[in-house]
Design an enzyme around this catalytic site. Structure first.
Site, PDB file in Angstrom:
ATOM      1  N   HIS A  33       6.579 -25.373   8.587  1.00 40.75           N
ATOM      2  CA  HIS A  33       5.444 -26.025   9.244  1.00 40.75           C
ATOM      3  C   HIS A  33       4.091 -25.692   8.623  1.00 40.75           C
ATOM      4  CE1 HIS A  33       7.641 -26.769  13.358  1.00 40.75           C
ATOM      5  NE2 HIS A  33       8.340 -27.172  12.321  1.00 40.75           N
TER       6      HIS A  33
ATOM      7  N   HIS B 292       3.096 -32.172   9.765  1.00 45.71           N
ATOM      8  CA  HIS B 292       2.462 -30.865   9.529  1.00 45.71           C
ATOM      9  C   HIS B 292       1.369 -30.934   8.466  1.00 45.71           C
ATOM     10  CE1 HIS B 292       5.611 -29.325  12.015  1.00 45.71           C
ATOM     11  NE2 HIS B 292       6.526 -29.804  11.195  1.00 45.71           N
TER      12      HIS B 292
ATOM     13  N   ASP C 186       0.850  -1.195   0.000  1.00 41.30           N
ATOM     14  CA  ASP C 186       0.000   0.000   0.000  1.00 41.30           C
ATOM     15  C   ASP C 186       0.887   1.246   0.000  1.00 41.30           C
ATOM     16  OD1 ASP C 186       0.828   0.348   2.617  1.00 41.30           O
ATOM     17  OD2 ASP C 186      -1.182   0.271   3.500  1.00 41.30           O
TER      18      ASP C 186
ATOM     19  N   THR D 252       1.547  -2.467   8.841  1.00 38.58           N
ATOM     20  CA  THR D 252       1.791  -3.536   9.825  1.00 38.58           C
ATOM     21  C   THR D 252       1.966  -4.913   9.187  1.00 38.58           C
ATOM     22  OG1 THR D 252      -0.585  -3.898   9.975  1.00 38.58           O
ATOM     23  CG2 THR D 252       0.400  -2.380  11.591  1.00 38.58           C
TER      24      THR D 252
HETATM   25  C1  RB5 Z   1      -2.484   2.519   6.524  1.00 39.41           C
HETATM   26  O1  RB5 Z   1      -2.630   3.635   7.338  1.00 39.41           O
HETATM   27  C2  RB5 Z   1      -2.459   1.264   7.377  1.00 39.41           C
HETATM   28  O2  RB5 Z   1      -3.700   1.055   7.932  1.00 39.41           O
HETATM   29  C3  RB5 Z   1      -2.016   0.080   6.547  1.00 39.41           C
HETATM   30  O3  RB5 Z   1      -0.765   0.323   5.989  1.00 39.41           O
HETATM   31  C4  RB5 Z   1      -1.880  -1.236   7.279  1.00 39.41           C
HETATM   32  O4  RB5 Z   1      -1.044  -1.118   8.387  1.00 39.41           O
HETATM   33  C5  RB5 Z   1      -3.139  -1.927   7.606  1.00 39.41           C
HETATM   34  O5  RB5 Z   1      -3.159  -3.029   8.148  1.00 39.41           O
END
Ligand code: RB5
Length: 152
Positions: free
Chosen positions: A98, A133, A8, A67
Site C-alpha cells: 500500500h 494507493h 547503530d 527501536t
Molecule cells: C540507542 O540507545 C537508541 O536510542 C537507538 O538505538 C534507537 O533506539 C533510537 O531510536
C-alpha cells in the site's frame, strides 16, 4: 537484487545476521552501519543508507537500531524515502503493498531475530499494488518534495 543495510551500535549482531540471511537468498547487501558496539549516532547510517536508496544505487534498504524509530526518522528526511518501522510481518507486507516502502526498519530491542527475518521477508516478497494507493503515495511524496500538500 541489491540492498543496503544500516544500523547503530545496538544492532550490530542483528545487522550481521540479517545481512547473511539476505545473502543466502542471493541478494547483495551493502553495509553502511557501524560494526562496533561503541556508541554510534543512528542518523549517520540512516542517512547513508537512505541516500543510496534515493540515488538508485540499490533496490531498497534495511534499517536497524534499538527501536527502529530513530534510524527510520533520519532516513525519512532524505527526499524520496518511504521508510516504515514494523514490529510484525503484516505491517511490513502492507508497507510495500500500500505504501510502496523502499526501506524497512525494525528494533533490535523490540523484535527477536526470527521475527526480524519474517519482517524483512514480508516486505521483500510483497509487491506494490498501485491503483487506489498511488494517489496517496503521490500525496506523501508531494509533502516530501515541497513541504506542502496542495489542493486539499
Ligand atoms: C540507542 O540507545 C537508541 O536510542 C537507538 O538505538 C534507537 O533506539 C533510537 O531510536
Amino acid at each position: 537484487m541489491k540492498l543496503v543495510i544500516g544500523n547503530d551500535h545496538v544492532a550490530v549482531d542483528y545487522k550481521w545476521e540479517i545481512k547473511k540471511y539476505l545473502e543466502d537468498k542471493g541478494i547483495e547487501v551493502i553495509n553502511v552501519g557501524t560494526d562496533s558496539t561503541d556508541s554510534f549516532n543512528y542518523p549517520v547510517s540512516g542517512y547513508k543508507a537512505a541516500k543510496m536508496v534515493a540515488d538508485g544505487e540499490v533496490d531498497g534498504g534495511v534499517l536497524i537500531c534499538g527501536t527502529g524509530v530513530g534510524i527510520s526518522l533520519a532516513a525519512n528526511k532524505v527526499k524520496g524515502i518511504r521508510a516504515c518501522v514494523c514490529s510484525e510481518p503484516y505491517s511490513a507486507k502492507l508497507s510495500k503493498q500500500h505504501n510502496n516502502a523502499n526501506m524497512i526498519a525494525f528494533g533490535a530491542r523490540v523484535v527477536g531475530i526470527e521475527m526480524a527475518k519474517m519482517i524483512v521477508d514480508a516486505w521483500l516478497d510483497a509487491e506494490y499494488e498501485g491503483g487506489r494507493h498511488q494517489k496517496r503515495v503521490d500525496m506523501v511524496m508531494e509533502i516530501d518534495a515541497t513541504g506542502e500538500l496542495k489542493g486539499i
